[in-house]
Design a protein around this motif. Structure first.
Motif, short mmCIF file in Angstrom:
data_model
loop_
_atom_site.label_atom_id
_atom_site.label_comp_id
_atom_site.label_asym_id
_atom_site.label_seq_id
_atom_site.Cartn_x
_atom_site.Cartn_y
_atom_site.Cartn_z
N ALA A 20 38.06 43.60 35.21
CA ALA A 20 38.32 42.22 35.65
C ALA A 20 39.78 42.01 36.04
O ALA A 20 40.08 41.37 37.05
CB ALA A 20 37.91 41.24 34.55
N ASP A 21 40.72 42.55 35.24
CA ASP A 21 42.13 42.34 35.54
C ASP A 21 42.54 43.05 36.82
O ASP A 21 43.41 42.58 37.56
CB ASP A 21 43.01 42.78 34.37
N GLU A 22 41.90 44.19 37.13
CA GLU A 22 42.21 44.91 38.37
C GLU A 22 41.70 44.14 39.59
O GLU A 22 42.37 44.06 40.63
CB GLU A 22 41.58 46.31 38.30
N ILE A 23 40.53 43.54 39.45
CA ILE A 23 40.00 42.71 40.53
C ILE A 23 40.90 41.50 40.75
O ILE A 23 41.21 41.15 41.91
CB ILE A 23 38.55 42.27 40.19
N GLU A 24 41.36 40.89 39.68
CA GLU A 24 42.23 39.71 39.81
C GLU A 24 43.54 40.07 40.49
O GLU A 24 44.05 39.31 41.33
CB GLU A 24 42.48 39.10 38.44
N ARG A 25 44.12 41.23 40.15
CA ARG A 25 45.36 41.67 40.81
C ARG A 25 45.15 41.85 42.31
O ARG A 25 45.99 41.45 43.12
CB ARG A 25 45.83 42.98 40.18
N ALA A 26 44.02 42.47 42.67
CA ALA A 26 43.74 42.70 44.09
C ALA A 26 43.58 41.38 44.84
O ALA A 26 44.07 41.23 45.98
CB ALA A 26 42.48 43.55 44.24
N SER A 81 32.82 42.23 47.03
CA SER A 81 31.79 42.84 46.19
C SER A 81 32.38 43.70 45.09
O SER A 81 33.49 44.21 45.19
CB SER A 81 30.85 43.70 47.04
N SER A 82 31.57 43.86 44.04
CA SER A 82 31.86 44.76 42.93
C SER A 82 30.60 45.59 42.70
O SER A 82 29.50 45.05 42.71
CB SER A 82 32.22 43.96 41.68
N GLN A 83 30.77 46.91 42.54
CA GLN A 83 29.60 47.76 42.30
C GLN A 83 29.73 48.44 40.94
O GLN A 83 30.30 49.52 40.82
CB GLN A 83 29.44 48.80 43.42
N PRO A 84 29.21 47.81 39.91
CA PRO A 84 29.27 48.38 38.57
C PRO A 84 27.93 48.93 38.13
O PRO A 84 26.88 48.62 38.69
CB PRO A 84 29.61 47.15 37.72
N GLN A 85 27.96 49.74 37.10
CA GLN A 85 26.72 50.10 36.41
C GLN A 85 26.24 48.86 35.64
O GLN A 85 27.04 48.16 35.01
CB GLN A 85 26.97 51.25 35.44
N GLU A 132 33.54 39.79 31.09
CA GLU A 132 34.80 39.64 31.82
C GLU A 132 34.64 39.75 33.33
O GLU A 132 35.10 38.87 34.08
CB GLU A 132 35.82 40.68 31.32
N VAL A 133 34.01 40.80 33.83
CA VAL A 133 33.91 41.01 35.27
C VAL A 133 33.09 39.92 35.94
O VAL A 133 33.51 39.33 36.95
CB VAL A 133 33.32 42.40 35.59
#
Length: 333
Positions: A155-161, A175-179, A190-191
């Protein structure tokens, strides 16, 4: 087939996507792979997900051949960049050099002029995030990429981007591609909240937990021949954590729940992830066309609260929820 918007973008994708991670160019022969893609198209799937690294780049090649001759505007083709595609120090990661070289190679293999979604396959701690996002934005402006996304970012990496994109005027992640599955719910705390707030949709992989949630792995019994658990090309490494007899016993307890709904266990598992409103699509893979035809029947299925509670009661102690389990390598692989 039903369709959903990808986050707050204008792009609509099929609720069921077809992915070729551990199959095309690796686990199954090309004729079988082509038959699976044909079945996906026949069933109304328009969204196809792959990555440059799958099967050592062969998966993209197979998918490119399988989709040749199809109306390009009627398809959504997704691929990814990060993992090694060659022996050199710059044949990996999210540097501008590798991003540009990787997209051009992917386009050649996929036999297309552009991809609908280009995804950062992991977070690269060795490359300034500004460099990666500028490279992605340049590809969007060149028309080689229509949308950008990420896979397995925290989540924090997405927010930084998102913050950098807004400050620098770059296209935002859509988009986010998680398991994500009944057993693997690490994105929920979080995500998903960040993505809901920011208009990012989830395209989830492994909704049937590498096949475990189909119920074909029985406690105390040998693993079926030809299954992922017996695959020596990477499949068995991923599924190992789920092959605990106590967990497999609990999975068998899902069978009557699926049966009461007139669903296969795979359909129940896929329908479960689609109940999350932040999920735009569930990626399924297959080694046989009949698996595709079974999986697509999960599209449009609605599970009521009582069913969801029964599933939680059955799987409770075996559900992984810790958001720290989403991890990118500290150095490029």
């Amino acid at each position: 087939m039903e369709f959903r918007r990808l986050g707050r973008s204008g792009l609509k994708i099929s609720e069921i996507s077809y992915g070729n991670w551990l199959t095309h160019g690796s686990q199954v022969e090309e004729d079988a792979a082509l038959a699976c893609v044909e079945a996906a198209l026949d069933e109304g799937i328009t969204t196809f997900d792959t990555a440059d690294v799958y099967a050592g780049t062969r998966a993209e090649e197979v998918l490119g051949r399988a989709l040749t001759g199809r109306r390009r505007e009627g398809l959504e083709i997704f691929t990814k960049v990060y993992f090694p595609t060659g022996p050199g120090q710059n044949d990996r990661g999210l540097s501008r050099k590798h991003v540009f070289e990787s997209i051009h190679a992917s386009l050649r293999r996929l036999k297309t002029d552009y991809v609908d979604l280009y995804q950062a396959h992991r977070f690269d701690y060795e490359t300034p995030l500004e460099e990666t996002l500028r490279a992605f934005d340049d590809l969007v402006r060149q028309g080689k990429v229509l949308y950008v996304g990420v896979s397995e970012w925290r989540a924090d990496e997405i927010e930084r981007a998102l913050r950098i994109a807004d400050e620098m005027g770059f296209d935002r992640i859509v988009s986010s591609q998680p398991q994500y599955s009944m057993l693997w719910r690490v994105i929920e705390s979080e995500v998903v909240p960040v993505c809901e707030r920011e208009g990012i949709g989830q395209i989830v992989w492994s909704p049937i937990a590498q096949g475990v949630l189909t119920g074909k792995y029985k406690p105390g019994q040998p693993r079926p021949e030809g299954s992922r658990a017996t695959d020596d090309k990477g499949g068995s490494d991923m599924i190992g954590r789920y092959l605990d007899d106590d967990l497999l016993t609990r999975v068998q307890e899902l069978r009557p729940i699926a049966g009461d709904l007139g669903l296969s266990m795979a359909q129940l598992a896929i329908a479960w992830v689609l109940q999350n409103p932040n999920v735009a699509s569930a990626i399924v893979g297959a080694s046989r066309p009949e698996q595709v035809r079974d999986n697509v029947k999960a599209a449009g299925v609605r599970l009521d609260a009582d069913v969801l509670k029964k599933i939680d009661d059955v799987l409770g102690p075996f559900v992984e929820r810790d958001p720290s389990r989403t991890i990118s390598p500290s150095t490029r692989p």
